[in-house]
Design a protein around this motif. Structure first.
Motif, PDB file in Angstrom:
ATOM      1  N   THR A   1      26.320  75.033  59.789  1.00 13.97           N
ATOM      2  CA  THR A   1      24.876  74.374  60.024  1.00 13.97           C
ATOM      3  C   THR A   1      23.933  73.501  59.668  1.00 13.97           C
ATOM      4  N   PRO A   2      23.127  73.302  60.208  1.00 13.70           N
ATOM      5  CA  PRO A   2      22.502  71.765  59.393  1.00 13.70           C
ATOM      6  C   PRO A   2      22.050  72.029  57.990  1.00 13.70           C
ATOM      7  N   ILE A   3      22.417  71.803  57.174  1.00 12.36           N
ATOM      8  CA  ILE A   3      21.216  71.375  55.949  1.00 12.36           C
ATOM      9  C   ILE A   3      19.767  71.248  56.223  1.00 12.36           C
ATOM     10  N   THR A   4      18.491  71.708  55.931  1.00 10.56           N
ATOM     11  CA  THR A   4      17.504  70.929  55.978  1.00 10.56           C
ATOM     12  C   THR A   4      16.138  70.101  55.316  1.00 10.56           C
ATOM     13  N   VAL A   5      17.705  70.176  53.549  1.00 10.06           N
ATOM     14  CA  VAL A   5      17.073  69.631  52.412  1.00 10.06           C
ATOM     15  C   VAL A   5      17.391  68.454  52.913  1.00 10.06           C
ATOM     16  N   PRO A   6      17.269  66.910  51.338  1.00  7.89           N
ATOM     17  CA  PRO A   6      18.251  66.536  51.334  1.00  7.89           C
ATOM     18  C   PRO A   6      19.506  66.416  50.992  1.00  7.89           C
ATOM     19  N   VAL A   7      20.190  65.556  51.388  1.00  3.84           N
ATOM     20  CA  VAL A   7      21.839  66.103  50.622  1.00  3.84           C
ATOM     21  C   VAL A   7      22.322  64.237  50.162  1.00  3.84           C
ATOM     22  N   PHE A   8      22.738  64.886  48.870  1.00  3.22           N
ATOM     23  CA  PHE A   8      23.581  63.037  48.232  1.00  3.22           C
ATOM     24  C   PHE A   8      24.935  63.715  47.682  1.00  3.22           C
ATOM     25  N   VAL A   9      25.485  62.699  48.308  1.00  2.00           N
ATOM     26  CA  VAL A   9      26.828  62.524  48.333  1.00  2.00           C
ATOM     27  C   VAL A   9      27.628  61.430  47.792  1.00  2.00           C
TER      28      VAL A   9
ATOM     29  N   LEU B   1      26.744  60.413  38.599  1.00  2.87           N
ATOM     30  CA  LEU B   1      25.415  60.775  37.923  1.00  2.87           C
ATOM     31  C   LEU B   1      24.118  59.593  38.252  1.00  2.87           C
ATOM     32  N   PRO B   2      24.474  58.525  37.443  1.00  2.38           N
ATOM     33  CA  PRO B   2      23.413  58.060  37.658  1.00  2.38           C
ATOM     34  C   PRO B   2      22.790  57.904  38.945  1.00  2.38           C
ATOM     35  N   GLU B   3      22.875  57.666  39.916  1.00  2.00           N
ATOM     36  CA  GLU B   3      22.461  57.595  40.842  1.00  2.00           C
ATOM     37  C   GLU B   3      21.757  59.029  41.688  1.00  2.00           C
ATOM     38  N   MET B   4      22.924  59.554  41.675  1.00  3.77           N
ATOM     39  CA  MET B   4      22.137  61.193  41.351  1.00  3.77           C
ATOM     40  C   MET B   4      20.951  61.605  40.996  1.00  3.77           C
ATOM     41  N   LEU B   5      20.802  61.328  39.546  1.00  2.00           N
ATOM     42  CA  LEU B   5      19.580  61.381  38.942  1.00  2.00           C
ATOM     43  C   LEU B   5      18.741  61.348  39.196  1.00  2.00           C
ATOM     44  N   ILE B   6      18.807  59.783  39.763  1.00  2.79           N
ATOM     45  CA  ILE B   6      16.941  58.822  40.450  1.00  2.79           C
ATOM     46  C   ILE B   6      17.071  59.990  41.453  1.00  2.79           C
ATOM     47  N   TRP B   7      18.224  60.062  42.899  1.00  5.32           N
ATOM     48  CA  TRP B   7      17.959  60.702  43.580  1.00  5.32           C
ATOM     49  C   TRP B   7      17.141  62.167  43.643  1.00  5.32           C
ATOM     50  N   LEU B   8      17.818  62.880  42.338  1.00  2.51           N
ATOM     51  CA  LEU B   8      17.077  64.087  41.895  1.00  2.51           C
ATOM     52  C   LEU B   8      15.774  63.871  41.804  1.00  2.51           C
ATOM     53  N   SER B   9      15.115  62.987  40.847  1.00  4.66           N
ATOM     54  CA  SER B   9      13.617  62.847  40.314  1.00  4.66           C
ATOM     55  C   SER B   9      13.379  62.216  41.857  1.00  4.66           C
ATOM     56  N   GLY B  10      13.691  61.982  42.894  1.00  2.71           N
ATOM     57  CA  GLY B  10      12.822  61.637  44.274  1.00  2.71           C
ATOM     58  C   GLY B  10      12.599  63.188  44.294  1.00  2.71           C
ATOM     59  N   VAL B  11      13.559  64.086  44.884  1.00  2.00           N
ATOM     60  CA  VAL B  11      14.155  64.972  45.721  1.00  2.00           C
ATOM     61  C   VAL B  11      12.538  66.080  44.851  1.00  2.00           C
ATOM     62  N   THR B  12      12.813  65.452  43.041  1.00  2.00           N
ATOM     63  CA  THR B  12      12.042  67.392  43.033  1.00  2.00           C
ATOM     64  C   THR B  12      10.389  66.215  42.974  1.00  2.00           C
TER      65      THR B  12
ATOM     66  N   GLY C   1       9.668  65.075  44.941  1.00  2.00           N
ATOM     67  CA  GLY C   1       8.485  65.113  46.579  1.00  2.00           C
ATOM     68  C   GLY C   1       8.357  63.943  47.193  1.00  2.00           C
ATOM     69  N   ALA C   2       9.548  62.979  46.821  1.00  2.00           N
ATOM     70  CA  ALA C   2       9.097  61.167  47.338  1.00  2.00           C
ATOM     71  C   ALA C   2       9.958  61.352  48.878  1.00  2.00           C
ATOM     72  N   ALA C   3      10.143  61.383  50.128  1.00  2.00           N
ATOM     73  CA  ALA C   3      10.554  60.937  51.052  1.00  2.00           C
ATOM     74  C   ALA C   3      11.960  60.100  50.726  1.00  2.00           C
ATOM     75  N   PRO C   4      13.130  60.775  50.847  1.00  2.00           N
ATOM     76  CA  PRO C   4      14.307  59.900  50.545  1.00  2.00           C
ATOM     77  C   PRO C   4      14.391  58.872  51.577  1.00  2.00           C
ATOM     78  N   THR C   5      15.584  57.810  51.350  1.00  2.00           N
ATOM     79  CA  THR C   5      15.849  57.606  52.391  1.00  2.00           C
ATOM     80  C   THR C   5      17.318  57.691  52.758  1.00  2.00           C
ATOM     81  N   SER C   6      18.175  57.570  53.774  1.00  2.00           N
ATOM     82  CA  SER C   6      18.843  58.197  54.749  1.00  2.00           C
ATOM     83  C   SER C   6      19.125  57.022  54.768  1.00  2.00           C
ATOM     84  N   ASP C   7      21.217  56.888  55.163  1.00  2.00           N
ATOM     85  CA  ASP C   7      22.220  55.820  55.256  1.00  2.00           C
ATOM     86  C   ASP C   7      22.396  56.633  56.601  1.00  2.00           C
ATOM     87  N   CYS C   8      22.278  57.163  56.956  1.00  4.03           N
ATOM     88  CA  CYS C   8      22.803  57.104  58.477  1.00  4.03           C
ATOM     89  C   CYS C   8      21.886  56.330  59.693  1.00  4.03           C
TER      90      CYS C   8
END
Length: 417
Positions: free
Chosen positions: A342-350, A396-407, A409-416
């Motif tokens: 099932t497609p995930i409808t929120v930003p994903v960090f991997v 962790l370092p990059e995840m925390l930056i990503w987390l700050s963005g999604v919480t 409301g900043a639009a994430p930059t996709s690596d796709c």
């Protein structure tokens, strides 16, 4: 040299030395505080353990309750410095929808909560075992395996960490079973919100490593339907066990694969007994594998590693009759419990370590490719020379930056592409 200039240099030098000495003193004081806190947590953690048998024993039959309703809760005296924590047991649901008890811990920072309540991070832990005694919350330090807990608390997040069904509270194992694992991760958020002093709002993020990656990815796929009153902001994973067919094919030829299979096979036999006779599922095992599985399934990965190796090492290459990923009904069941249906409808960090020999980089690359094909916003990070055990810490370092963005409301930059 001019006398005044000489005096200025001397004063600056003396000030730098004084500043350096003050810095050393501060570091020493902080180190001393954390050393004292570590001793305190160990002493109080040992005291907490004395209450475990009574706390983790629930009525049988279990009184009915809604998913996320708290059965029992108590404060944990050994909470990390600057935080408050609770141990709780709450209602959740197994694969068939039956009401089951699950245990977890909740930690909040000792800072004022925002008006809308704290955002909570629901943590999915990596493999600790499949037996009741292997629950992270049963450890002397029940927070030790929450990767990033101190950083998350410092950023103001609440953290809830489910043990998963079958760990902590007696019950059927849910090892690598996507639905009961994800139910427990989502219901833990509901239960944490019911603790008045925690001041937790309805927004949450999922964060998991390895087995926990599978659990939180399943939770992300199912959150809107299973827990519509909650608002999922994003999901982050490190070295996720996303595709169980690839995981089994990659690992069944070594001790990790034998151990994973020894935990998974009994869990699947119990969960799918209504669909497949036990003999159909157990037939994948060699006679030696069938004989050894109950003993291995009773051992905890971290505290009984030596005992696991003693049983599993001689079985390498002789544990199963064929690759479970290509042998029915295991192929079907592993596919059903793999993320991505099932497609995930929120930003994903991997995050993925490139030296990982358990969840191997090509498997994670394949999963990210699937996410991209589903038009998911993916932030994908690779870490050279990082193995499986260190993947979450490296991320962790990059995840925390990503987390700050999604919480925020900043639009994430996709690596796709």
């Amino acid at each position: 040299m001019h006398p005044r200039r000489s005096a200025d240099i001397w004063n600056r030098t003396r000030a730098r030395r004084r500043g350096f000495l003050v810095a050393l003193l501060v570091v020493a004081l902080i180190g001393g505080v954390f050393a004292v806190d570590a001793v305190r947590r160990h002493v109080e953690g040992e005291a907490d353990l004395q209450t475990d048998p009574a706390f983790y024993t629930v009525p049988d039959p279990l009184p009915a309750g809604e998913p996320g309703e708290i059965i029992r809760v108590e404060a944990i005296a050994s909470a990390p410095l600057g935080s408050t924590a609770w141990r709780m047991i709450y209602h959740s649901r197994d694969l068939s929808g039956t009401d089951i008890p699950v245990s977890a811990v909740v930690i909040i920072p000792d800072t004022p909560a925002p008006a809308q309540g704290r955002t909570v991070v629901s943590w999915g832990h990596p493999t600790t075992g499949a037996a009741q005694k292997c629950a992270p919350s049963l450890s002397v330090d029940p927070f030790q395996l929450i990767e990033g807990v101190h950083e998350l608390l410092l950023e103001g997040y609440a953290v809830v960490a489910s043990d998963y069904p079958g760990l902590g509270v007696q019950g059927a194992s849910s090892y690598l079973l996507g639905i009961p694992e994800s139910n427990s991760v989502l219901d833990a958020v509901r239960a944490a919100r019911a603790i008045d002093d925690a001041r937790i709002g309805d927004e949450f993020v999922l964060w998991g490593h390895s087995q926990g990656g599978q659990a939180v990815l399943f939770a992300a796929e199912r959150a809107e339907e299973y827990a519509p009153e909650l608002t999922l902001l994003g999901v982050a994973v490190a070295a996720p066990a996303a595709d169980l067919t690839e995981l089994m094919s990659d690992d069944i030829v070594d001790v990790s694969g034998v151990t994973i299979a020894s935990y998974a096979i009994p869990a699947y036999e119990a969960a799918y007994a209504d669909r497949y006779p036990t003999d159909d599922l157990a037939s994948i095992l060699t006679p030696a594998g069938a004989s050894a599985t109950p003993d291995m399934a009773a051992l905890c990965l971290l505290s009984e590693n030596k005992e696991i190796h003693a049983i599993a090492d001689p079985l390498i290459g002789g544990y199963v009759r064929s690759d479970p990923a290509t042998t029915e009904p295991w192929k079907t069941l592993l596919t059903e419990n793999s993320a991505g249906s099932t497609p995930i409808t929120v930003p994903v960090f991997v995050g993925q370590g490139l030296a990982d020999e358990l969840v191997r980089p090509p498997a994670t690359e394949d999963y990210v490719t699937l996410l991209c094909s589903q038009m998911v916003d993916v932030s994908f990070h690779r870490y050279p020379h990082v193995d499986h055990g260190l993947a979450a810490y490296a991320a962790l370092p990059e995840m925390l930056i990503w987390l700050s963005g999604v919480t925020s409301g900043a639009a994430p930059t996709s690596d796709c592409p």
